[in-house]
Write a protein that holds these residues in place. Structure first.
Motif, short mmCIF file in Angstrom:
data_model
loop_
_atom_site.label_atom_id
_atom_site.label_comp_id
_atom_site.label_asym_id
_atom_site.label_seq_id
_atom_site.Cartn_x
_atom_site.Cartn_y
_atom_site.Cartn_z
N ASP A 45 73.48 -57.95 95.20
CA ASP A 45 74.11 -56.79 94.59
C ASP A 45 73.48 -56.45 93.24
OD1 ASP A 45 75.83 -56.56 96.72
OD2 ASP A 45 77.51 -57.58 95.74
N THR A 46 73.13 -57.48 92.46
CA THR A 46 72.58 -57.24 91.12
C THR A 46 71.19 -56.63 91.14
OG1 THR A 46 71.77 -59.52 91.02
CG2 THR A 46 73.93 -59.07 90.03
N GLY A 47 70.50 -56.71 92.25
CA GLY A 47 69.15 -56.15 92.33
C GLY A 47 69.06 -54.93 93.22
N ALA A 48 70.21 -54.38 93.61
CA ALA A 48 70.22 -53.32 94.61
C ALA A 48 69.54 -52.04 94.13
CB ALA A 48 71.65 -53.02 95.05
N ASP A 49 69.69 -51.69 92.86
CA ASP A 49 69.09 -50.44 92.36
C ASP A 49 67.57 -50.47 92.51
OD1 ASP A 49 71.54 -49.41 91.74
OD2 ASP A 49 71.43 -49.89 89.61
N ARG A 73 66.48 -50.48 96.20
CA ARG A 73 66.53 -49.14 96.83
C ARG A 73 65.26 -48.35 96.53
NH1 ARG A 73 71.91 -49.27 94.75
NH2 ARG A 73 73.38 -49.84 96.40
N ARG A 74 64.69 -48.53 95.35
CA ARG A 74 63.42 -47.86 95.03
C ARG A 74 62.32 -48.36 95.97
NH1 ARG A 74 63.63 -45.16 90.09
NH2 ARG A 74 61.36 -44.95 90.16
N VAL A 75 62.31 -49.67 96.21
CA VAL A 75 61.33 -50.24 97.14
C VAL A 75 61.58 -49.71 98.55
CG1 VAL A 75 60.43 -52.38 98.14
CG2 VAL A 75 61.07 -52.32 95.72
N ALA A 76 62.85 -49.65 98.94
CA ALA A 76 63.20 -49.16 100.27
C ALA A 76 62.77 -47.71 100.45
CB ALA A 76 64.69 -49.30 100.50
N THR A 77 62.97 -46.89 99.42
CA THR A 77 62.57 -45.49 99.49
C THR A 77 61.05 -45.37 99.65
OG1 THR A 77 64.45 -44.79 98.14
CG2 THR A 77 62.56 -43.30 98.24
N GLY A 97 65.16 -62.27 115.15
CA GLY A 97 63.81 -61.87 115.50
C GLY A 97 63.16 -60.92 114.51
N ALA A 98 63.81 -60.66 113.37
CA ALA A 98 63.30 -59.66 112.42
C ALA A 98 62.38 -60.28 111.38
CB ALA A 98 64.47 -58.96 111.73
N ASP A 99 61.58 -59.40 110.79
CA ASP A 99 60.72 -59.74 109.65
C ASP A 99 61.48 -59.30 108.40
OD1 ASP A 99 58.54 -60.50 108.13
OD2 ASP A 99 57.41 -58.66 108.51
N VAL A 100 62.04 -60.26 107.65
CA VAL A 100 63.00 -59.97 106.59
C VAL A 100 62.37 -60.16 105.21
CG1 VAL A 100 65.22 -60.60 105.57
CG2 VAL A 100 64.93 -60.62 108.06
N TYR A 101 62.68 -59.23 104.30
CA TYR A 101 62.18 -59.29 102.92
C TYR A 101 63.39 -59.20 101.98
CZ TYR A 101 57.72 -58.56 105.12
OH TYR A 101 56.61 -58.72 105.91
N LEU A 102 63.48 -60.18 101.09
CA LEU A 102 64.53 -60.24 100.08
C LEU A 102 63.93 -59.84 98.75
CD1 LEU A 102 66.49 -63.55 100.75
CD2 LEU A 102 67.44 -61.27 100.66
N VAL A 103 64.37 -58.73 98.18
CA VAL A 103 63.82 -58.23 96.92
C VAL A 103 64.81 -58.51 95.80
CG1 VAL A 103 62.96 -56.21 95.68
CG2 VAL A 103 62.60 -56.41 98.16
N GLN A 104 64.43 -59.38 94.86
CA GLN A 104 65.35 -59.73 93.78
C GLN A 104 64.60 -60.43 92.64
OE1 GLN A 104 68.86 -59.23 93.49
NE2 GLN A 104 68.34 -59.87 91.40
N SER A 105 64.66 -59.85 91.44
CA SER A 105 64.17 -60.56 90.26
C SER A 105 65.21 -61.58 89.83
CB SER A 105 63.89 -59.58 89.12
OG SER A 105 62.66 -58.92 89.30
N LEU A 106 64.75 -62.64 89.18
CA LEU A 106 65.63 -63.73 88.77
C LEU A 106 65.68 -63.79 87.25
CD1 LEU A 106 64.50 -66.33 91.44
CD2 LEU A 106 66.61 -64.96 91.42
N PHE A 107 66.82 -63.37 86.69
CA PHE A 107 66.94 -63.24 85.24
C PHE A 107 68.42 -63.35 84.88
CE2 PHE A 107 67.42 -59.19 87.29
CZ PHE A 107 68.45 -58.56 86.63
N THR A 108 68.69 -63.52 83.61
CA THR A 108 70.06 -63.56 83.11
C THR A 108 70.46 -62.19 82.58
OG1 THR A 108 70.03 -65.91 82.54
CG2 THR A 108 71.55 -64.52 81.29
#
Length: 321
Positions: A10-14, A17-21, A50-61
């Motif tokens: 949820d914290t990286g969704a914005d 979404r840019r990557v998804a677009t 069976g999917a090729d899955v990508y998790l997009v998330q920076s790791l920060f405080t």
């Protein structure tokens, strides 16, 4: 070809979404639930078997959650995706935490970057993609799974070229410390090739002990020049401040500062706003506050292209050059 699925916390969704677009795919749905005791659970709501899955998330405080909270959630989601039958799970982490602790500088120091790699490997992560890590060799050696390192250099070359139009000054690329000389040299060569002109080099002496900075001697000629200071990360801002002051004392006519990742801890942004910088630019690998005196360069299309190439079978490694 396996279906492509793109997820984020949820914290990286914005940013995701840019990557998804840029990819032309929707962001997949997931459940992220917190319990009253502080524990949580995450699960994919989209079918990933069976999917090729990508998790997009920076790791920060940030004010909402710590870097460690984000890390655990990301790891748990990797595990949940593998258990749900994902054929491949790639962690796309624009800003990779703990990458600066890659060697022992004191007795019994941890090798946090290697421990981080072990965590991702243990849950079955197939590949890790990141943007401009602190130490590329240490990053590549820490992992026993595939990695893809993306330099922000092409994005920043475009940024600088646009702002140097009509500039008749000599041009110099400077590293704010000795450790970043290789990064600055690669940028200097790329900028020189793009502009078709000679670009000078410089660096600033810096020493760090127990969190305290010292040094500040400039090596190189910047008098009357347009100077581009290149770094990978701005945290407290002390390194960029010392470098900018040294370059100013050296007689630079214009000063630009570029960093791939902008943490801007404490009063860093306020302090940096007092410097004689014509532009301070970072990518959006980390979220940036609205209204800050920053130029934010969008790295989402670069990450989207990496995902597109990984999904289709390449050539993804060309993006790492």
């Amino acid at each position: 070809m396996r279906p492509l699925k793109l997820f984020s916390l949820d914290t990286g969704a914005d940013f995701a979404r840019r990557v998804a677009t840029a990819l032309g795919v929707p962001l997949a749905a997931h459940e992220e639930r917190d319990f009253v005791d502080g524990e949580h659970k995450l699960r994919p709501l989209d079918d990933v078997e069976g999917a090729d899955v990508y998790l997009v998330q920076s790791l920060f405080t940030d004010p909402a959650s710590s870097v460690d909270d984000k890390l655990v959630r990301l790891l748990f989601l990797v595990g949940a995706l593998k258990d749900a039958g994902a054929a491949r799970v790639t962690a796309v982490i624009p800003y990779l935490c703990y990458a600066r602790k890659d060697r022992r500088t004191k007795l019994h120091d941890p090798l946090s970057s290697r421990y981080l790699a072990s965590l991702f490997e243990s849950l079955g992560t197939d590949c890790v993609v990141t943007l401009d890590v602190h130490n590329l060799a240490a990053f590549e050696n820490a992992f026993r799974i595939r990695t893809l390192h993306l330099p922000a250099q092409p994005l920043f070359v475009d940024f600088v070229v646009e702002r140097l139009q009509g500039d008749g000054n000599p041009l110099v690329v400077a590293s704010p410390d000795v450790g970043g000389v290789k990064r600055a040299e690669a940028f200097r060569q790329a900028l020189g090739e793009r502009l078709g002109c000679a670009v000078g080099r410089a660096f600033v002496e810096k020493y760090r002990s127990a969190g305290e900075l010292s040094g500040g001697v400039l090596v190189g000629d910047v008098r009357g020049a347009s100077v581009v200071i290149v770094d990978d990360l701005i945290a407290g801002g002390g390194t960029i401040t010392r470098a900018t002051q040294a370059v100013q004392r050296g007689g630079a006519a214009r000063i630009f500062a570029l960093a791939s990742h902008g943490q801007f801890c404490g009063n860093a942004l306020v302090d940096l706003a007092q410097l004689p910088l014509e532009a301070l630019a970072v990518t959006n690998s980390l979220p940036q506050p609205a209204g800050a005196r920053l130029q934010v360069v969008d790295c989402a299309p670069l990450l989207a292209e990496a995902i597109r190439r990984l999904h289709s079978g390449g050539p993804a490694t060309q993006l790492s050059v």
